[in-house]
Design a protein around this motif. Structure first.
Motif, mmCIF file in Angstrom:
data_model
loop_
_atom_site.group_PDB
_atom_site.id
_atom_site.type_symbol
_atom_site.label_atom_id
_atom_site.label_comp_id
_atom_site.label_asym_id
_atom_site.label_seq_id
_atom_site.Cartn_x
_atom_site.Cartn_y
_atom_site.Cartn_z
ATOM 1 N N ARG A 1 -60.072 6.572 -26.116
ATOM 2 C CA ARG A 1 -60.224 6.219 -27.532
ATOM 3 C C ARG A 1 -61.666 6.404 -27.994
ATOM 4 N NH1 ARG A 1 -56.167 2.280 -26.265
ATOM 5 N NH2 ARG A 1 -57.741 0.764 -25.605
ATOM 6 N N GLU A 2 -62.613 6.011 -27.148
ATOM 7 C CA GLU A 2 -64.030 6.165 -27.496
ATOM 8 C C GLU A 2 -64.391 7.637 -27.676
ATOM 9 O OE1 GLU A 2 -65.972 4.260 -24.264
ATOM 10 O OE2 GLU A 2 -65.378 2.234 -24.864
ATOM 11 N N ALA A 3 -63.897 8.475 -26.780
ATOM 12 C CA ALA A 3 -64.218 9.897 -26.850
ATOM 13 C C ALA A 3 -63.611 10.535 -28.103
ATOM 14 C CB ALA A 3 -63.727 10.608 -25.593
ATOM 15 N N LEU A 4 -62.388 10.166 -28.426
ATOM 16 C CA LEU A 4 -61.750 10.697 -29.632
ATOM 17 C C LEU A 4 -62.485 10.231 -30.880
ATOM 18 C CD1 LEU A 4 -57.980 10.228 -28.700
ATOM 19 C CD2 LEU A 4 -59.255 12.388 -28.803
ATOM 20 N N ALA A 5 -62.908 8.967 -30.890
ATOM 21 C CA ALA A 5 -63.647 8.440 -32.039
ATOM 22 C C ALA A 5 -64.983 9.143 -32.214
ATOM 23 C CB ALA A 5 -63.867 6.937 -31.875
ATOM 24 N N ALA A 6 -65.537 9.635 -31.099
ATOM 25 C CA ALA A 6 -66.811 10.357 -31.159
ATOM 26 C C ALA A 6 -66.627 11.820 -31.538
ATOM 27 C CB ALA A 6 -67.525 10.252 -29.817
ATOM 28 N N GLY A 7 -65.363 12.235 -31.764
ATOM 29 C CA GLY A 7 -65.109 13.596 -32.215
ATOM 30 C C GLY A 7 -64.786 14.593 -31.125
ATOM 31 N N ARG A 8 -64.576 14.127 -29.884
ATOM 32 C CA ARG A 8 -64.241 15.055 -28.800
ATOM 33 C C ARG A 8 -62.839 15.622 -29.038
ATOM 34 N NH1 ARG A 8 -66.644 13.927 -23.748
ATOM 35 N NH2 ARG A 8 -65.402 15.704 -22.997
ATOM 36 N N PRO A 9 -62.670 16.930 -28.947
ATOM 37 C CA PRO A 9 -61.336 17.517 -29.136
ATOM 38 C C PRO A 9 -60.448 17.251 -27.922
ATOM 39 C CG PRO A 9 -62.912 19.215 -28.517
ATOM 40 C CD PRO A 9 -63.712 17.950 -28.704
ATOM 41 N N SER A 10 -59.181 16.984 -28.169
ATOM 42 C CA SER A 10 -58.255 16.716 -27.071
ATOM 43 C C SER A 10 -56.829 16.637 -27.603
ATOM 44 C CB SER A 10 -58.602 15.392 -26.381
ATOM 45 O OG SER A 10 -57.602 15.018 -25.454
ATOM 46 N N ALA A 11 -55.886 17.020 -26.756
ATOM 47 C CA ALA A 11 -54.468 16.856 -27.082
ATOM 48 C C ALA A 11 -54.105 15.384 -27.205
ATOM 49 C CB ALA A 11 -53.608 17.517 -26.006
ATOM 50 N N LEU A 12 -54.954 14.510 -26.657
ATOM 51 C CA LEU A 12 -54.696 13.075 -26.736
ATOM 52 C C LEU A 12 -54.714 12.565 -28.177
ATOM 53 C CD1 LEU A 12 -56.894 11.882 -23.730
ATOM 54 C CD2 LEU A 12 -54.389 11.870 -23.839
ATOM 55 N N GLY B 1 -53.865 19.955 -18.067
ATOM 56 C CA GLY B 1 -55.090 20.734 -18.163
ATOM 57 C C GLY B 1 -56.004 20.395 -19.309
ATOM 58 N N ASP B 2 -55.741 19.314 -20.042
ATOM 59 C CA ASP B 2 -56.614 18.929 -21.147
ATOM 60 C C ASP B 2 -57.997 18.567 -20.608
ATOM 61 O OD1 ASP B 2 -56.780 17.983 -24.121
ATOM 62 O OD2 ASP B 2 -57.630 16.339 -22.938
ATOM 63 N N PRO B 3 -59.082 19.186 -21.079
ATOM 64 C CA PRO B 3 -60.413 18.958 -20.501
ATOM 65 C C PRO B 3 -60.886 17.506 -20.600
ATOM 66 C CG PRO B 3 -60.412 20.975 -21.767
ATOM 67 C CD PRO B 3 -59.112 20.294 -22.056
ATOM 68 N N LEU B 4 -60.725 16.870 -21.764
ATOM 69 C CA LEU B 4 -61.191 15.490 -21.907
ATOM 70 C C LEU B 4 -60.396 14.552 -21.010
ATOM 71 C CD1 LEU B 4 -62.867 13.274 -23.250
ATOM 72 C CD2 LEU B 4 -61.136 13.171 -25.062
ATOM 73 N N ALA B 5 -59.077 14.688 -21.024
ATOM 74 C CA ALA B 5 -58.244 13.833 -20.171
ATOM 75 C C ALA B 5 -58.589 14.046 -18.704
ATOM 76 C CB ALA B 5 -56.768 14.120 -20.431
ATOM 77 N N THR B 6 -58.831 15.289 -18.316
ATOM 78 C CA THR B 6 -59.193 15.588 -16.923
ATOM 79 C C THR B 6 -60.501 14.913 -16.542
ATOM 80 O OG1 THR B 6 -58.034 17.711 -17.002
ATOM 81 C CG2 THR B 6 -59.725 17.452 -15.297
ATOM 82 N N GLU B 7 -61.461 14.957 -17.438
ATOM 83 C CA GLU B 7 -62.759 14.314 -17.185
ATOM 84 C C GLU B 7 -62.594 12.800 -16.972
ATOM 85 O OE1 GLU B 7 -66.402 13.081 -20.067
ATOM 86 O OE2 GLU B 7 -65.830 15.205 -20.142
ATOM 87 N N ILE B 8 -61.819 12.162 -17.820
ATOM 88 C CA ILE B 8 -61.624 10.703 -17.723
ATOM 89 C C ILE B 8 -60.839 10.357 -16.470
ATOM 90 C CG2 ILE B 8 -60.511 8.723 -18.823
ATOM 91 C CD1 ILE B 8 -61.097 10.144 -21.530
#
Length: 327
Positions: free
Chosen positions: A204-215, A233-240
């Motif tokens: 949620r924090e990453a999405l609020a900061a504008g990170r692109p993601s299928a999430l 394979g979503d990059p943000l989800a993979t990172e978390i």
């Protein structure tokens, strides 16, 4: 030479008090659960209302179990801190306002049999050791990875409770000093990275900061959604997800070095991701733990699944009757 048979264990009532749900069942001596009941906790109603409904669920479980014997004891599992010796919930964070609640005494009075209260993750460790993946082991660690991260340990075949009865707070092993704030107030605990709550919060924090993601298309963002997106394979989800499994693997490596267990069992809602969680965590322990512990330890998922705390509460009640794992 004659062998004495272990005593036949009577059925007991097992009650699990969670922050979001109540789970109840009658547990027999083989670890089977009968008359299973599940209901929302509705913790905002306060302890009196919640416990009234919990005990009603207990009576319903006994009736639906349909066993010929009456239950001989009650076991209760709940997150701490708590005083297991007196059966008092002191101030569990997942139950705000539950201060000094004498759950053990209240259960004993409600059902007319002895009652015992135990930390939920500690009870789960006992249940998993007696009836699940840990059967036959002498030294075993259990971690529940769910809303928070809790744990329990079996040392020398016996449940380890600690000097004040609340030993096993394995979720508060430090993995990143100065890192994310944990529910306990410290910075960088395992729970702040690997719990389902923390995984969802990071997304949620990453999405609020504008990170692109299928999430961003997910409705109610959960750790399961992050796991599935990472697998796709979503990059943000993979990172978390990778950071969560790294934190869990790092903490388990330290615990394996300290305890040198035969087995580590992982349970809780986040483990529903299966091999996506187990494989990187087990690989980290195998790679980084000190030999010979790294060669000896196995890392497995719970075999008791969602019922582990109820089975564990049943084991606690049986021990109350037999004097096993004496407090």
């Amino acid at each position: 030479m004659q062998h004495t048979r272990p005593p036949r264990l009577p059925p007991v009532l097992a009650l699990d008090i969670g922050g979001t749900k109540l789970a109840v069942g009658v547990v027999t001596g083989d670890g089977a659960v009968h008359g299973w009941q599940l209901a929302p906790t509705r913790r905002e109603e306060g302890p009196e209302a919640v416990l009234t409904r919990l005990f009603d669920l207990g009576r319903k479980a006994v009736a639906e179990a349909g066993l010929p014997e009456e239950v001989a004891a009650v076991g209760i599992s709940c997150g701490g801190p708590l005083d297991a010796a007196t059966g008092v919930l002191e101030c569990p964070p997942h139950l705000p306002g539950w201060i000094g609640v004498p759950v053990g005494t209240m259960a004993a009075e409600a059902f007319g049999v002895p009652a015992a209260l135990e930390n939920d993750a500690t009870a789960a460790a006992l249940g998993e050791h007696r009836y699940g993946a840990g059967r036959g082991t002498s030294t075993m660690l259990y971690l529940t990875v769910s809303t928070g991260v809790g744990g329990g340990s079996i040392v020398g075949g016996r449940l380890h409770r600690g000097a004040a009865g609340n030993g096993g707070e394995l979720g508060h092993v430090m993995v990143r000093p100065g890192g994310r704030r944990c529910s306990c107030g410290r910075l960088g605990c395992l729970e702040a990275y690997a719990s389902g709550t923390a995984i969802a919060e990071r997304a949620r924090e990453a999405l609020a900061a504008g990170r692109p993601s299928a999430l961003a298309a997910a409705g109610r963002l959960t750790a399961e959604e992050v796991s599935l997106a990472a697998a796709a394979g979503d990059p943000l989800a993979t990172e978390i997800w990778d950071e969560a499994t790294w934190a869990l693997g790092s903490a388990l490596t330290d615990l394996v070095n300290a305890f040198e267990p035969e087995l580590v069992v992982l349970g809780g809602g986040v483990t529903r991701s299966g091999e996506r969680l187990l494989e990187p965590v087990a690989a980290a322990v195998a790679r980084d733990a000190m030999p010979p512990a790294a060669r000896a330890v196995r890392v497995e998922l719970s075999r008791l699944g969602a019922g582990v705390c109820v089975v564990g509460a049943g084991a606690v009640a049986h021990d109350l009757l037999t004097g096993g794992n004496a407090r």
